[in-house]
Write a protein that holds these residues in place. Structure first.
Motif, PDB file in Angstrom:
ATOM      1  N   ALA A  53       0.834  -1.204   0.000  1.00  0.00           N
ATOM      2  CA  ALA A  53       0.000   0.000   0.000  1.00  0.00           C
ATOM      3  C   ALA A  53       0.871   1.258   0.000  1.00  0.00           C
ATOM      4  CB  ALA A  53      -0.934  -0.009   1.205  1.00  0.00           C
ATOM      5  N   GLU A  54       1.933   1.251   0.788  1.00  0.00           N
ATOM      6  CA  GLU A  54       2.823   2.415   0.845  1.00  0.00           C
ATOM      7  C   GLU A  54       3.546   2.619  -0.480  1.00  0.00           C
ATOM      8  OE1 GLU A  54       5.266   1.586   4.253  1.00  0.00           O
ATOM      9  OE2 GLU A  54       3.808   2.405   5.650  1.00  0.00           O
ATOM     10  N   LEU A  55       4.014   1.537  -1.087  1.00  0.00           N
ATOM     11  CA  LEU A  55       4.682   1.651  -2.385  1.00  0.00           C
ATOM     12  C   LEU A  55       3.710   2.126  -3.463  1.00  0.00           C
ATOM     13  CD1 LEU A  55       6.928  -1.537  -2.274  1.00  0.00           C
ATOM     14  CD2 LEU A  55       7.732   0.825  -2.453  1.00  0.00           C
ATOM     15  N   SER A  56       2.492   1.640  -3.395  1.00  0.00           N
ATOM     16  CA  SER A  56       1.483   2.022  -4.376  1.00  0.00           C
ATOM     17  C   SER A  56       1.190   3.517  -4.340  1.00  0.00           C
ATOM     18  CB  SER A  56       0.196   1.227  -4.143  1.00  0.00           C
ATOM     19  OG  SER A  56      -0.758   1.532  -5.133  1.00  0.00           O
ATOM     20  N   LYS A  57       1.265   4.112  -3.162  1.00  0.00           N
ATOM     21  CA  LYS A  57       1.038   5.555  -3.017  1.00  0.00           C
ATOM     22  C   LYS A  57       2.184   6.372  -3.612  1.00  0.00           C
ATOM     23  CE  LYS A  57      -1.525   5.131   1.309  1.00  0.00           C
ATOM     24  NZ  LYS A  57      -1.460   5.393   2.747  1.00  0.00           N
ATOM     25  N   ILE A  58       3.384   5.799  -3.647  1.00  0.00           N
ATOM     26  CA  ILE A  58       4.568   6.531  -4.089  1.00  0.00           C
ATOM     27  C   ILE A  58       4.730   6.498  -5.610  1.00  0.00           C
ATOM     28  CG2 ILE A  58       7.093   6.598  -4.018  1.00  0.00           C
ATOM     29  CD1 ILE A  58       6.897   5.422  -1.169  1.00  0.00           C
ATOM     30  N   ILE A  59       4.582   5.329  -6.194  1.00  0.00           N
ATOM     31  CA  ILE A  59       4.946   5.185  -7.602  1.00  0.00           C
ATOM     32  C   ILE A  59       3.916   5.800  -8.540  1.00  0.00           C
ATOM     33  CG2 ILE A  59       6.258   3.082  -7.118  1.00  0.00           C
ATOM     34  CD1 ILE A  59       3.974   1.539  -8.593  1.00  0.00           C
ATOM     35  N   ASP A  60       4.374   6.094  -9.748  1.00  0.00           N
ATOM     36  CA  ASP A  60       3.500   6.495 -10.847  1.00  0.00           C
ATOM     37  C   ASP A  60       3.153   5.199 -11.580  1.00  0.00           C
ATOM     38  OD1 ASP A  60       2.521   7.150 -13.399  1.00  0.00           O
ATOM     39  OD2 ASP A  60       3.642   9.032 -13.437  1.00  0.00           O
ATOM     40  N   HIS A  61       1.922   4.766 -11.499  1.00  0.00           N
ATOM     41  CA  HIS A  61       1.524   3.464 -12.034  1.00  0.00           C
ATOM     42  C   HIS A  61       1.623   3.387 -13.556  1.00  0.00           C
ATOM     43  CE1 HIS A  61       0.019   1.570  -8.295  1.00  0.00           C
ATOM     44  NE2 HIS A  61      -0.005   2.838  -7.911  1.00  0.00           N
ATOM     45  N   GLU A  62       1.743   4.506 -14.217  1.00  0.00           N
ATOM     46  CA  GLU A  62       1.890   4.528 -15.673  1.00  0.00           C
ATOM     47  C   GLU A  62       3.357   4.469 -16.108  1.00  0.00           C
ATOM     48  OE1 GLU A  62      -0.731   4.482 -17.773  1.00  0.00           O
ATOM     49  OE2 GLU A  62      -1.987   4.318 -15.982  1.00  0.00           O
ATOM     50  N   ARG A  63       4.286   4.859 -15.232  1.00  0.00           N
ATOM     51  CA  ARG A  63       5.698   4.992 -15.626  1.00  0.00           C
ATOM     52  C   ARG A  63       6.658   4.101 -14.837  1.00  0.00           C
ATOM     53  NH1 ARG A  63       6.671  11.278 -15.318  1.00  0.00           N
ATOM     54  NH2 ARG A  63       8.618  10.688 -16.288  1.00  0.00           N
ATOM     55  N   ASP A  64       6.279   3.661 -13.659  1.00  0.00           N
ATOM     56  CA  ASP A  64       7.166   2.912 -12.767  1.00  0.00           C
ATOM     57  C   ASP A  64       6.667   1.473 -12.610  1.00  0.00           C
ATOM     58  OD1 ASP A  64       8.229   5.482 -12.369  1.00  0.00           O
ATOM     59  OD2 ASP A  64       7.096   5.768 -10.515  1.00  0.00           O
ATOM     60  N   SER A  65       7.546   0.608 -12.121  1.00  0.00           N
ATOM     61  CA  SER A  65       7.118  -0.758 -11.806  1.00  0.00           C
ATOM     62  C   SER A  65       7.830  -1.255 -10.557  1.00  0.00           C
ATOM     63  CB  SER A  65       7.390  -1.707 -12.975  1.00  0.00           C
ATOM     64  OG  SER A  65       8.764  -1.910 -13.144  1.00  0.00           O
ATOM     65  N   VAL A  66       7.113  -2.076  -9.808  1.00  0.00           N
ATOM     66  CA  VAL A  66       7.663  -2.750  -8.631  1.00  0.00           C
ATOM     67  C   VAL A  66       7.268  -4.214  -8.768  1.00  0.00           C
ATOM     68  CG1 VAL A  66       7.675  -2.907  -6.117  1.00  0.00           C
ATOM     69  CG2 VAL A  66       7.344  -0.687  -7.210  1.00  0.00           C
ATOM     70  N   ARG A  67       8.231  -5.111  -8.537  1.00  0.00           N
ATOM     71  CA  ARG A  67       7.972  -6.548  -8.605  1.00  0.00           C
ATOM     72  C   ARG A  67       8.278  -7.184  -7.256  1.00  0.00           C
ATOM     73  NH1 ARG A  67       8.472  -9.569 -13.664  1.00  0.00           N
ATOM     74  NH2 ARG A  67       7.810  -8.155 -15.303  1.00  0.00           N
ATOM     75  N   PHE A  68       7.444  -8.154  -6.886  1.00  0.00           N
ATOM     76  CA  PHE A  68       7.584  -8.884  -5.633  1.00  0.00           C
ATOM     77  C   PHE A  68       7.769 -10.361  -5.969  1.00  0.00           C
ATOM     78  CE2 PHE A  68       4.931  -5.223  -5.016  1.00  0.00           C
ATOM     79  CZ  PHE A  68       5.390  -4.663  -3.838  1.00  0.00           C
ATOM     80  N   TYR A  69       8.911 -10.926  -5.580  1.00  0.00           N
ATOM     81  CA  TYR A  69       9.177 -12.345  -5.775  1.00  0.00           C
ATOM     82  C   TYR A  69       9.126 -13.008  -4.404  1.00  0.00           C
ATOM     83  CZ  TYR A  69      10.861 -10.779 -10.313  1.00  0.00           C
ATOM     84  OH  TYR A  69      10.963 -10.203 -11.555  1.00  0.00           O
ATOM     85  N   ARG A  70       8.180 -13.899  -4.217  1.00  0.00           N
ATOM     86  CA  ARG A  70       8.009 -14.571  -2.927  1.00  0.00           C
ATOM     87  C   ARG A  70       8.866 -15.829  -2.884  1.00  0.00           C
ATOM     88  NH1 ARG A  70       2.103 -13.655  -0.782  1.00  0.00           N
ATOM     89  NH2 ARG A  70       1.600 -11.767  -1.926  1.00  0.00           N
ATOM     90  N   LEU A  71       9.802 -15.858  -1.946  1.00  0.00           N
ATOM     91  CA  LEU A  71      10.631 -17.039  -1.752  1.00  0.00           C
ATOM     92  C   LEU A  71      10.078 -17.927  -0.644  1.00  0.00           C
ATOM     93  CD1 LEU A  71      14.207 -15.534  -2.136  1.00  0.00           C
ATOM     94  CD2 LEU A  71      12.779 -16.648  -3.847  1.00  0.00           C
ATOM     95  N   GLY A  72       9.070 -17.430   0.060  1.00  0.00           N
ATOM     96  CA  GLY A  72       8.408 -18.234   1.084  1.00  0.00           C
ATOM     97  C   GLY A  72       9.170 -18.296   2.392  1.00  0.00           C
TER      98      GLY A  72
END
Length: 96
Positions: A53-72
């Motif tokens: 949620a915090e990252l979503s508030k920061i980034i520009d969803h049209e220009r930036d990307s964030v990826r989450f890789y779950r290693l468990g």
């Protein structure tokens, strides 16, 4: 669970550079930088919801990307490194 978070923030303008700093600071508070835009983060499900949620508030969803890789939770044998390693090794607490 251990996550690997990667991001790419468009820094072609001043606002992008500001977003990049904010994303990096948030990730630094949450985990360990293992490469320039790559962090290892040890979180539970609730902490992950807040982090996203915090990252979503920061980034520009049209220009930036964030990826989450779950290693468990059994990530200790899924990580292999070569060369310089971070100060905190996998398996040690990353969050206070």
């Amino acid at each position: 669970m251990l996550l690997v978070i990667t991001y790419d923030v468009d820094t072609t303008d001043a606002q992008g550079a500001k977003r990049l700093r904010k994303v990096a600071k948030l990730c630094e508070r949450s985990g360990v930088r293992v490469q320039n835009s790559v962090f290892e983060v040890l979180v539970d499900a609730a902490q992950l919801v807040v982090l996203k949620a915090e990252l979503s508030k920061i980034i520009d969803h049209e220009r930036d990307s964030v990826r989450f890789y779950r290693l468990g939770n059994s990530y200790q044998h899924k990580i292999e490194t070569m060369g310089r390693t971070p100060l905190v090794q996998a398996g040690e607490a990353l969050l206070l």
